[in-house]
Design a protein around this motif. Structure first.
Motif, short mmCIF file in Angstrom:
data_model
loop_
_atom_site.label_atom_id
_atom_site.label_comp_id
_atom_site.label_asym_id
_atom_site.label_seq_id
_atom_site.Cartn_x
_atom_site.Cartn_y
_atom_site.Cartn_z
N MET A 3 -2.87 18.51 -6.25
CA MET A 3 -3.59 18.34 -4.99
C MET A 3 -2.83 19.05 -3.89
N THR A 4 -3.55 19.70 -3.01
CA THR A 4 -2.91 20.41 -1.91
C THR A 4 -3.38 19.86 -0.57
N THR A 5 -3.45 18.55 -0.48
CA THR A 5 -3.88 17.90 0.74
C THR A 5 -2.72 17.82 1.72
N GLN A 6 -2.97 18.25 2.95
CA GLN A 6 -1.94 18.16 3.97
C GLN A 6 -1.91 16.75 4.53
N LEU A 7 -0.74 16.14 4.52
CA LEU A 7 -0.57 14.80 5.08
C LEU A 7 0.11 14.91 6.43
N LEU A 8 -0.45 14.23 7.42
CA LEU A 8 0.05 14.31 8.78
C LEU A 8 0.70 13.00 9.20
N ASP A 27 -4.73 0.42 15.59
CA ASP A 27 -5.86 0.52 14.68
C ASP A 27 -5.47 0.08 13.27
N ARG A 28 -4.32 0.51 12.80
CA ARG A 28 -3.86 0.10 11.47
C ARG A 28 -3.64 -1.40 11.42
N TRP A 29 -3.06 -1.94 12.45
CA TRP A 29 -2.77 -3.37 12.50
C TRP A 29 -4.06 -4.19 12.54
N LYS A 38 -0.49 4.82 2.95
CA LYS A 38 0.82 4.19 3.05
C LYS A 38 1.67 4.72 1.90
N ILE A 39 2.80 5.29 2.23
CA ILE A 39 3.71 5.83 1.22
C ILE A 39 5.00 5.02 1.29
N GLY A 40 5.33 4.34 0.23
CA GLY A 40 6.51 3.49 0.24
C GLY A 40 6.29 2.28 1.13
N ASP A 41 7.37 1.75 1.66
CA ASP A 41 7.28 0.55 2.49
C ASP A 41 6.90 0.83 3.93
N ARG A 42 7.24 2.01 4.44
CA ARG A 42 7.08 2.24 5.87
C ARG A 42 6.31 3.50 6.25
N ALA A 43 6.35 4.51 5.44
CA ALA A 43 5.75 5.79 5.82
C ALA A 43 4.22 5.72 5.82
N VAL A 44 3.63 6.18 6.90
CA VAL A 44 2.18 6.23 7.05
C VAL A 44 1.80 7.68 7.28
N ARG A 45 0.77 8.12 6.56
CA ARG A 45 0.30 9.50 6.71
C ARG A 45 -1.22 9.49 6.78
#
Length: 69
Positions: A3-8, A27-29, A38-45
């Motif tokens: 996959m070549t999706t750009q994550l911001l 908004d997420r909350w 959500k990537i791992g415990d903290r990273a949001v993309r």
């Protein structure tokens, strides 16, 4: 399958949407109208294609158009 999706990051997604970083954090909350990953415990993309889909979903033809069908 590759996959070549750009994550911001949140800051970059906010720039594309014309919103503040704080808006996206709230908004997420509150239940996430803008899709995120959500990537791992903290990273949001955010996927850029999800941001464009969100923009399209918010398009209206008049101020009385609620978008509900």
């Amino acid at each position: 399958m590759v996959m070549t999706t750009q994550l911001l990051k949140t800051k970059d997604a906010a720039l594309i949407l014309g919103l503040s970083k704080a808006f996206l954090e709230r908004d997420r909350w509150a239940g996430a109208k803008v899709p995120f990953i959500k990537i791992g415990d903290r990273a949001v993309r955010y996927r850029i294609e999800d941001l464009y889909a969100y923009i399209e979903s918010r398009t209206r033809k008049s101020t009385s158009d609620t978008g509900k069908r």
